[in-house]
Design an enzyme around this catalytic site. Structure first.
Site, PDB file in Angstrom:
ATOM      1  N   LYS A  35       9.219 -31.980  44.408  1.00  0.00           N
ATOM      2  CA  LYS A  35       9.010 -30.552  44.128  1.00  0.00           C
ATOM      3  C   LYS A  35       7.827 -30.391  43.173  1.00  0.00           C
ATOM      4  O   LYS A  35       7.285 -31.391  42.669  1.00  0.00           O
ATOM      5  CB  LYS A  35      10.278 -29.950  43.519  1.00  0.00           C
ATOM      6  CG  LYS A  35      10.691 -30.582  42.214  1.00  0.00           C
ATOM      7  CD  LYS A  35      11.987 -29.994  41.682  1.00  0.00           C
ATOM      8  CE  LYS A  35      12.443 -30.781  40.467  1.00  0.00           C
ATOM      9  NZ  LYS A  35      13.339 -30.037  39.609  1.00  0.00           N
ATOM     10  N   ARG A 130      23.921 -25.091  34.565  1.00  0.00           N
ATOM     11  CA  ARG A 130      22.733 -24.462  35.140  1.00  0.00           C
ATOM     12  C   ARG A 130      23.097 -23.953  36.534  1.00  0.00           C
ATOM     13  O   ARG A 130      23.222 -22.774  36.744  1.00  0.00           O
ATOM     14  CB  ARG A 130      21.576 -25.474  35.169  1.00  0.00           C
ATOM     15  CG  ARG A 130      20.277 -24.917  35.699  1.00  0.00           C
ATOM     16  CD  ARG A 130      19.138 -25.913  35.635  1.00  0.00           C
ATOM     17  NE  ARG A 130      19.307 -27.044  36.522  1.00  0.00           N
ATOM     18  CZ  ARG A 130      18.402 -28.013  36.674  1.00  0.00           C
ATOM     19  NH1 ARG A 130      17.271 -27.992  35.989  1.00  0.00           N
ATOM     20  NH2 ARG A 130      18.622 -29.026  37.505  1.00  0.00           N
ATOM     21  N   TYR A 252     -12.478 -23.550  17.575  1.00  0.00           N
ATOM     22  CA  TYR A 252     -11.852 -22.250  17.328  1.00  0.00           C
ATOM     23  C   TYR A 252     -10.880 -22.345  16.155  1.00  0.00           C
ATOM     24  O   TYR A 252     -10.059 -23.267  16.091  1.00  0.00           O
ATOM     25  CB  TYR A 252     -11.054 -21.801  18.550  1.00  0.00           C
ATOM     26  CG  TYR A 252     -11.900 -21.298  19.700  1.00  0.00           C
ATOM     27  CD1 TYR A 252     -12.813 -20.263  19.505  1.00  0.00           C
ATOM     28  CD2 TYR A 252     -11.760 -21.840  20.963  1.00  0.00           C
ATOM     29  CE1 TYR A 252     -13.585 -19.788  20.574  1.00  0.00           C
ATOM     30  CE2 TYR A 252     -12.512 -21.368  22.032  1.00  0.00           C
ATOM     31  CZ  TYR A 252     -13.426 -20.336  21.822  1.00  0.00           C
ATOM     32  OH  TYR A 252     -14.174 -19.882  22.868  1.00  0.00           O
ATOM     33  N   MET A 300     -10.468 -23.907  26.399  1.00  0.00           N
ATOM     34  CA  MET A 300     -10.106 -23.854  27.818  1.00  0.00           C
ATOM     35  C   MET A 300     -10.751 -24.983  28.621  1.00  0.00           C
ATOM     36  O   MET A 300     -10.148 -25.560  29.525  1.00  0.00           O
ATOM     37  CB  MET A 300     -10.527 -22.491  28.401  1.00  0.00           C
ATOM     38  CG  MET A 300      -9.976 -22.233  29.777  1.00  0.00           C
ATOM     39  SD  MET A 300     -10.537 -20.660  30.463  1.00  0.00           S
ATOM     40  CE  MET A 300      -9.635 -19.481  29.501  1.00  0.00           C
TER      41      MET A 300
END
Ligand SMILES: Cc1ncc(COP(=O)(O)O)c(C=O)c1O
Length: 369
Positions: A35, A130, A252, A300
């Site tokens: 998956k 779950r 940053y 990024m």
């Protein structure tokens, strides 16, 4: 020149890890969990490398259809079954197996008359809380399914919450064994951690995921202890070198301040590629195979690496973000997350470079007309 960031996907490693998983439960049928785009490695890439598995497990109907369209005729299990009844005709047409984990989902299944029998993995909630029917409703659900004309093979299933922790699986196994006692049907129990650590979980089916990708399923176990090999190695290069004087800040927010003259390599990889943004100063990283640390707050498209003690490092030097030589779980722990998230989080702009692709035609999927 293309951007130097690539995710190398090693088919030999995938095959090796599959063989290792099989060796742990030689008498079980092995369902490879593929998956989340094959845990970020690419669904069709991993399906090809893992095509000797007995079955595949996916989450979405789209993934199951993609496997069928690529020619895989394996049993394919939908791990959360269906969400809407409109999916059922396609499930039957594609010959898929469904998990049934909830009472209203079971009712909707039972109201359907499939054109051919459908295999069902009936999930019991044994404490993970779950998905799964409560143990006290399980027998009744089994009886209803057995009376349903659409049933193919019924498999009894549960999922473990603490297979990789000291609590283990016995507390869940007890509930499962009590509620499933005497029901004549195969069992599907083990994820990777249970497969590695708990031989009682090696039942008719095993369902390993993460170990197939070369990540040890428990924090105390290094992948090398199990002889697992990383299937994904994320590499890039230094694209700029900066020299910070003592007291200068980096990136940053200026979260890193140099306490001495510091040489910084700027690496072509950032959170836009899936590198974890929470990886702060000190996250392990390799430059030309030598371990060093990241610095400051990544952006990024780039991150910073300390090359003060690596005079040979310069623009063009190879950087390993994780994989061969640097287990993904080490990077993950430094970033406060798990290797699963790093692997699944690789974004579409990162090109994959496949190595060790099997060329033996017998190993290729059979393509149906
Ligand atoms: C129901 C089920 N079985 C098996 C697996 C495989 O688990 P792992 O990747 O820890 O081996 C998963 C993964 O989350 C799962 O949800």
């Amino acid at each position: 020149m293309p951007r130097p960031l690539t995710a190398r996907i090693d088919h030999d490693a995938l095959r090796h890890n599959l063989a290792l998983a099989r060796g742990l439960a030689p008498d079980s049928r092995l369902m490879a969990v593929v998956k989340a785009d094959g845990y970020g490695h690419g669904l069709l890439r991993v399906a090809r490398a893992l095509s000797s598995a007995d079955a595949f497990a996916v989450l979405t109907l789209e993934d199951a259809v993609a496997l069928r369209d690529a020619g895989y005729q394996h049993p394919i299990l939908l791990l959360q079954g269906f969400y809407e009844a409109v999916e059922l005709p396609e499930i039957a047409a594609r010959g898929l197996m469904v998990v049934i984990h909830e009472a209203s989902q079971l009712d909707r299944l039972l109201a359907w008359r499939p054109p051919r029998p459908v295999d069902v993995h009936l999930k019991m909630n044994t404490g993970m809380n779950r998905l799964g029917l409560p143990p006290e409703q399980y027998r009744d659900a089994v009886a209803k399914l057995k009376a349903w004309p659409g049933l193919g093979e019924l498999t009894l299933m549960t999922h473990f919450a603490t297979a990789d922790e000291p609590a283990g699986i016995h507390w869940q196994m007890e509930r499962f064994d009590d509620a499933a006692h005497g029901i004549d049907a195969p069992r599907s129990l083990a994820n990777s951690a249970a497969l590695v650590r708990h031989d009682v979980a090696r039942s008719d089916w095993v369902r390993p995921g993460i170990m197939l990708y070369g990540v040890a399923p428990s924090v105390e176990t290094a992948p090398g202890d199990l002889d697992l090999r990383p299937a994904m190695t994320l590499t890039s290069r230094i694209i700029s070198v900066q020299h910070l004087a003592a007291g200068e800040r980096l990136g940053y927010g200026g979260t890193f301040t140099a306490d001495q003259p510091t040489r910084v390599g700027v690496v072509a990889c950032g959170y836009g590629d899936g590198y974890p943004r929470h990886a702060g100063t000190g996250t392990p990283i390799l430059v030309e195979g030598v371990r060093t640390r990241t610095l400051g707050r990544l952006s990024m498209d780039s991150l910073y690496v300390d090359i003060t003690r690596l005079p040979q490092a310069s623009v063009g030097s190879t950087v390993t973000l994780w994989g061969e030589g640097l287990p993904a779980q080490e990077v993950a722990s430094a970033a406060g997350t798990i290797a699963y998230q790093l692997l699944c989080g690789i974004t579409r702009r990162v090109p994959a470079l496949e190595v060790g692709v099997e060329t033996d035609p017998a190993a290729r999927p059979v393509v149906t007309a």
